[in-house]
Design a protein around this motif. Structure first.
Motif, PDB file in Angstrom:
ATOM      1  N   LEU A   1      35.923  37.735  35.960  1.00 38.96           N
ATOM      2  CA  LEU A   1      36.396  39.033  35.517  1.00 38.96           C
ATOM      3  C   LEU A   1      36.402  39.009  33.998  1.00 38.96           C
ATOM      4  CD1 LEU A   1      37.505  41.789  36.411  1.00 38.96           C
ATOM      5  CD2 LEU A   1      39.798  40.822  36.290  1.00 38.96           C
ATOM      6  N   GLY A   2      35.588  39.853  33.390  1.00 37.76           N
ATOM      7  CA  GLY A   2      35.454  39.808  31.942  1.00 37.76           C
ATOM      8  C   GLY A   2      34.921  38.473  31.454  1.00 37.76           C
ATOM      9  N   GLY A   3      34.117  37.814  32.308  1.00 38.31           N
ATOM     10  CA  GLY A   3      33.518  36.541  31.919  1.00 38.31           C
ATOM     11  C   GLY A   3      34.400  35.333  32.140  1.00 38.31           C
ATOM     12  N   GLN A   4      35.641  35.525  32.615  1.00 36.79           N
ATOM     13  CA  GLN A   4      36.564  34.427  32.860  1.00 36.79           C
ATOM     14  C   GLN A   4      36.904  34.356  34.347  1.00 36.79           C
ATOM     15  OE1 GLN A   4      37.496  32.340  30.342  1.00 36.79           O
ATOM     16  NE2 GLN A   4      36.181  33.571  28.999  1.00 36.79           N
ATOM     17  N   LEU A   5      36.999  33.141  34.882  1.00 35.64           N
ATOM     18  CA  LEU A   5      37.346  32.992  36.289  1.00 35.64           C
ATOM     19  C   LEU A   5      38.831  33.246  36.507  1.00 35.64           C
ATOM     20  CD1 LEU A   5      35.284  29.848  37.375  1.00 35.64           C
ATOM     21  CD2 LEU A   5      34.904  32.228  38.061  1.00 35.64           C
ATOM     22  N   VAL A   6      39.135  34.082  37.504  1.00 28.80           N
ATOM     23  CA  VAL A   6      40.518  34.323  37.907  1.00 28.80           C
ATOM     24  C   VAL A   6      40.597  34.127  39.418  1.00 28.80           C
ATOM     25  CG1 VAL A   6      40.997  35.920  36.009  1.00 28.80           C
ATOM     26  CG2 VAL A   6      40.137  36.818  38.187  1.00 28.80           C
ATOM     27  N   GLU A   7      41.769  33.762  39.899  1.00 27.03           N
ATOM     28  CA  GLU A   7      41.951  33.514  41.330  1.00 27.03           C
ATOM     29  C   GLU A   7      42.462  34.774  42.015  1.00 27.03           C
ATOM     30  OE1 GLU A   7      44.304  30.524  44.447  1.00 27.03           O
ATOM     31  OE2 GLU A   7      44.495  30.262  42.274  1.00 27.03           O
ATOM     32  N   VAL A   8      41.866  35.090  43.146  1.00 28.41           N
ATOM     33  CA  VAL A   8      42.342  36.198  43.963  1.00 28.41           C
ATOM     34  C   VAL A   8      43.525  35.703  44.785  1.00 28.41           C
ATOM     35  CG1 VAL A   8      41.752  37.853  45.770  1.00 28.41           C
ATOM     36  CG2 VAL A   8      40.020  37.175  44.081  1.00 28.41           C
ATOM     37  N   VAL A   9      44.661  36.398  44.689  1.00 24.74           N
ATOM     38  CA  VAL A   9      45.860  36.001  45.438  1.00 24.74           C
ATOM     39  C   VAL A   9      46.406  37.214  46.187  1.00 24.74           C
ATOM     40  CG1 VAL A   9      46.427  34.183  43.778  1.00 24.74           C
ATOM     41  CG2 VAL A   9      47.411  36.468  43.487  1.00 24.74           C
ATOM     42  N   GLN A  10      47.219  36.927  47.212  1.00 27.01           N
ATOM     43  CA  GLN A  10      47.864  37.992  47.981  1.00 27.01           C
ATOM     44  C   GLN A  10      48.913  38.659  47.107  1.00 27.01           C
ATOM     45  OE1 GLN A  10      47.295  38.281  51.682  1.00 27.01           O
ATOM     46  NE2 GLN A  10      48.106  40.328  51.282  1.00 27.01           N
TER      47      GLN A  10
END
Length: 228
Positions: free
Chosen positions: A81-90
């Motif tokens: 997201l925007g070139g940076q990895l983010v974790e999808v969480v509940q």
């Protein structure tokens, strides 16, 4: 009749396409979705195309392995997201929440991918509209509308009546890459071609762009591996 499969571990689905213009069998692997397509002369027996695929099995598997597997978006999956990895969480509540390292998506787990995809489309629209407003003002040419799609062959387009279209997956790329694509399509409002005058226009409203073009060429296909 179902499409044929190249047996092995794992089995590889094959798409057969007949063409009146084809003089021989050709093989293509899509870097976007990993689809293996065999194009064959119209009157050639299917068994010959399958034999050709079997003879190229090592090459096919090597290229599929290099491409990497598709990533199903769900809790625990990381996405750019925007070139940076983010974790999808509940998530809790009713809205998607973005923090520095995570993106929280509420709702049933089997709907999280679809909900996140719809949310990112809206974020991409807002971000691209702002960028296009800025670049159109610099160019001195208005655009008529902006639409978002999940295109595979191009990141954006411009119609003769000033309509701009973009892939919403640009929101996953670094911000400067999204801005470059916005400037690229806005520049087409003045030059509906890729002439030296067009590229001069891109540089005038955006600045140096070669680094961003290179990023898309090297990394753009990977953005299509995330399945929402």
């Amino acid at each position: 009749m179902s499409d044929p499969v190249l047996p092995g571990t794992p089995p590889i689905p094959l798409t057969l396409r007949r063409s009146a213009r084809a003089r021989r069998i050709t093989l293509r692997i899509s870097q976007l979705d990993g689809r293996v397509t065999l194009t064959m002369p119209k009157r050639l027996a299917e068994r010959e195309a399958l034999a050709f695929a079997r003879s190229k099995e090592a090459w096919i598997r090597k290229h599929l392995e290099a491409r990497g597997e598709d990533q199903i978006v769900k809790p625990g999956q990381q996405i750019p997201l925007g070139g940076q990895l983010v974790e999808v969480v509940q998530g809790q509540g009713r809205s998607v929440q973005i923090s520095e390292n995570a993106i929280a998506v509420p709702g049933p787990e089997d709907r999280i991918g679809a909900k996140l995809g719809a949310y990112l489309r809206e974020v991409a629209r807002d971000r691209l509209a702002g960028a296009c407003d800025d670049y159109a003002a610099r160019l001195g040419r208005p655009y008529s509308r902006i639409t978002m799609r999940d295109t595979r062959s191009r990141w954006g387009s411009c119609t003769s009546d000033g309509g701009l279209m973009f892939s919403w997956r640009l929101i996953m790329a670094p911000p400067e890459v999204l801005d470059y694509v916005a400037a690229h399509e806005v520049a087409h409002l003045a030059e509906m071609n890729h002439s030296p005058a067009f590229w001069a226009g891109v540089e005038r409203i955006y600045g140096p762009y070669k680094e961003q073009r290179t990023w898309l060429r090297k990394n753009g296909n990977a953005l299509h591996r995330y399945k929402f």
